[in-house]
Design a protein around this motif. Structure first.
Motif, PDB file in Angstrom:
ATOM      1  N   GLN A 281       0.841  -1.130   0.175  1.00 45.14           N
ATOM      2  CA  GLN A 281       0.065  -0.054  -0.163  1.00 45.14           C
ATOM      3  C   GLN A 281       0.973   1.268  -0.099  1.00 45.14           C
ATOM      4  O   GLN A 281       0.632   2.237  -0.601  1.00 45.14           O
ATOM      5  N   LYS A 282       1.888   1.129   0.693  1.00 45.78           N
ATOM      6  CA  LYS A 282       2.846   2.337   0.812  1.00 45.78           C
ATOM      7  C   LYS A 282       3.568   2.621  -0.571  1.00 45.78           C
ATOM      8  O   LYS A 282       3.727   3.894  -1.132  1.00 45.78           O
ATOM      9  N   LEU A 283       3.991   1.401  -0.959  1.00 43.68           N
ATOM     10  CA  LEU A 283       4.516   1.444  -2.470  1.00 43.68           C
ATOM     11  C   LEU A 283       3.615   2.080  -3.588  1.00 43.68           C
ATOM     12  O   LEU A 283       3.945   2.932  -4.340  1.00 43.68           O
ATOM     13  N   ASN A 284       2.476   1.588  -3.479  1.00 45.93           N
ATOM     14  CA  ASN A 284       1.328   1.753  -4.476  1.00 45.93           C
ATOM     15  C   ASN A 284       1.155   3.531  -4.304  1.00 45.93           C
ATOM     16  O   ASN A 284       1.188   4.164  -5.416  1.00 45.93           O
TER      17      ASN A 284
ATOM     18  N   GLU B 299       3.307   5.846  -3.298  1.00 42.67           N
ATOM     19  CA  GLU B 299       4.242   6.327  -3.629  1.00 42.67           C
ATOM     20  C   GLU B 299       4.711   6.505  -5.002  1.00 42.67           C
ATOM     21  O   GLU B 299       4.942   7.276  -5.704  1.00 42.67           O
ATOM     22  N   LEU B 300       4.070   5.355  -5.779  1.00 36.63           N
ATOM     23  CA  LEU B 300       4.194   5.238  -7.106  1.00 36.63           C
ATOM     24  C   LEU B 300       2.997   6.305  -7.965  1.00 36.63           C
ATOM     25  O   LEU B 300       3.280   6.830  -9.005  1.00 36.63           O
ATOM     26  N   LYS B 301       1.877   6.165  -7.130  1.00 38.84           N
ATOM     27  CA  LYS B 301       0.796   7.107  -7.549  1.00 38.84           C
ATOM     28  C   LYS B 301       1.224   8.507  -7.593  1.00 38.84           C
ATOM     29  O   LYS B 301       0.895   9.200  -8.463  1.00 38.84           O
ATOM     30  N   LYS B 302       1.784   8.859  -6.540  1.00 38.40           N
ATOM     31  CA  LYS B 302       2.298  10.457  -6.345  1.00 38.40           C
ATOM     32  C   LYS B 302       3.396  10.799  -7.580  1.00 38.40           C
ATOM     33  O   LYS B 302       3.236  11.689  -7.994  1.00 38.40           O
ATOM     34  N   GLU B 303       4.142   9.756  -7.611  1.00 40.10           N
ATOM     35  CA  GLU B 303       5.421  10.002  -8.705  1.00 40.10           C
ATOM     36  C   GLU B 303       4.620  10.078 -10.104  1.00 40.10           C
ATOM     37  O   GLU B 303       5.235  10.878 -10.611  1.00 40.10           O
ATOM     38  N   PHE B 304       3.713   9.210 -10.109  1.00 40.77           N
ATOM     39  CA  PHE B 304       3.087   9.298 -11.347  1.00 40.77           C
ATOM     40  C   PHE B 304       2.281  10.541 -12.002  1.00 40.77           C
ATOM     41  O   PHE B 304       2.359  11.069 -13.048  1.00 40.77           O
ATOM     42  N   LYS B 305       1.696  10.834 -10.714  1.00 45.96           N
ATOM     43  CA  LYS B 305       0.860  12.309 -10.926  1.00 45.96           C
ATOM     44  C   LYS B 305       2.089  13.303 -11.407  1.00 45.96           C
ATOM     45  O   LYS B 305       1.668  14.183 -12.013  1.00 45.96           O
ATOM     46  N   GLU B 306       3.209  13.619 -10.307  1.00 55.16           N
ATOM     47  CA  GLU B 306       4.263  14.354 -10.516  1.00 55.16           C
ATOM     48  C   GLU B 306       4.728  14.358 -12.041  1.00 55.16           C
ATOM     49  O   GLU B 306       4.822  15.370 -12.884  1.00 55.16           O
ATOM     50  N   ASN B 307       4.958  13.203 -12.573  1.00 57.72           N
ATOM     51  CA  ASN B 307       5.549  12.836 -13.951  1.00 57.72           C
ATOM     52  C   ASN B 307       4.447  13.361 -15.168  1.00 57.72           C
ATOM     53  O   ASN B 307       4.984  14.046 -16.092  1.00 57.72           O
ATOM     54  N   ILE B 308       3.201  12.845 -14.828  1.00 58.55           N
ATOM     55  CA  ILE B 308       2.049  13.239 -15.700  1.00 58.55           C
ATOM     56  C   ILE B 308       2.077  14.852 -15.655  1.00 58.55           C
ATOM     57  O   ILE B 308       1.913  15.547 -16.706  1.00 58.55           O
ATOM     58  N   GLY B 309       2.015  15.643 -14.767  1.00 57.58           N
ATOM     59  CA  GLY B 309       2.004  17.158 -14.617  1.00 57.58           C
ATOM     60  C   GLY B 309       3.322  17.727 -15.247  1.00 57.58           C
ATOM     61  O   GLY B 309       3.127  18.584 -16.200  1.00 57.58           O
TER      62      GLY B 309
END
Length: 305
Positions: A74-77, A79-89
């Motif tokens: 859950q923690k890894l997911n 972090e991945l979602k947060k990084e994904f959103k930042e990359n998308i932005g």
């Protein structure tokens, strides 16, 4: 031995049970560490309470491992979602900047094309003016060779044979207004000069205010358009105007409209015209402008009609 067996069972279980452990080599080591810690704690409790650690503790251990593994996932997911959103932005911002640069480039290309088109039109107009000027000069030189201009009062060989389409004005001179001919479209000054000469005439030269008034009045009766006359600085230094026969037209002459001439002395060839919807005064314009024209019968031909 029981603990080692338990570790072996859990590690093997992590390889086959995807619901409990993720499929990577590090997960087994992490889980073994977790189990060791749990076993150590459980062993300490067993020693202090006098109870033996046995296989009955396996469900408890597995549940603890499952919960720990789930938290890690859950923690890894997260972090991945947060990084994904930042990359998308970041990517979205890069796309916007790229589109903005493309629009700027398109506008620049459009401006360059527009400037190129204007330059080509100006060059084409200049070439046309030069060609017409050369043609007019050639005809002028031919006239000089035949002495028709140097001796206008004695030479009658170039008088028009048909004068039925000419208009006699009160000053006794005869004129041809272009809108009364088959070629009545507006033309440049050079073209007008050639068209008059083709009919054994020359562009009109009203050198006095009375003659200019007669010509202007007749032009006004016909139509309200601009009309070419013979005077220009096309064959002289800029700003020095001459009529068709070489007679000078001073820039201080009272024949000019107020503020005229205004287009001379700047390297632009200026040709003289009148506007029939204004006063009976002279104005100047670029010789490449398109106006109607007024031809005049040579003086030598008037008494030989």
């Amino acid at each position: 031995m029981v603990v080692l067996g338990l570790l072996l069972i859990i590690c093997l279980s992590a390889r086959v049970n995807a619901d409990i452990f993720p499929e990577d080599d590090d997960s087994c080591h992490i889980q073994v560490k977790i189990v060791k810690d749990l076993v150590s704690k459980c062993g300490e409790r067993s020693s202090s309470s006098g109870a033996d650690f046995s296989a009955n503790s396996l469900p408890f251990v597995l549940e603890a491992v499952r919960e720990s593994n789930g938290n890690e996932i859950q923690k890894l997911n997260s972090e991945l979602k947060k990084e994904f959103k930042e990359n998308i932005g970041t990517i979205s911002k890069m796309i916007d900047e790229f589109q903005s640069e493309m629009r700027l480039l398109a506008n620049t290309v459009s401006e360059v094309n527009a400037k190129q088109n204007r330059f080509e039109r100006e060059v084409s107009s200049k070439v046309s003016d030069i060609s017409m000027n050369l043609e007019a000069t050639r005809r002028y030189l031919n006239d000089l060779k035949s002495s028709s201009i140097r001796n206008p009062e004695k030479d009658t060989s170039h008088c028009p044979s048909d004068v039925s389409n000419l208009t006699v004005l009160p000053n006794g001179k005869t004129y041809l207004f272009s809108n009364e001919t088959r070629v009545c479209e507006p033309v440049t000054w050079y073209e007008a000069k050639v068209l008059c000469e083709m009919q054994k005439l020359h562009l009109a030269s009203p050198k006095t205010q009375q003659e200019l008034t007669y010509v202007h009045r007749k032009a006004r009766e016909l139509t309200i358009v601009p009309w070419w006359l013979s005077a220009s600085d096309a064959r002289s230094n800029a700003g020095q105007f001459f009529w068709h026969d070489g007679t000078s037209l001073s820039t201080n002459s009272l024949l000019w409209s107020e503020g005229e001439p205004s287009d001379y002395g700047q390297g632009n060839e200026a040709c003289v015209w009148i506007r029939s919807n204004a006063s009976d005064k002279l104005e100047d314009s670029k010789c490449s402008s398109y106006f109607h024209y007024i031809c005049e019968q040579p003086a030598a031909c008037i008494s030989h009609k």
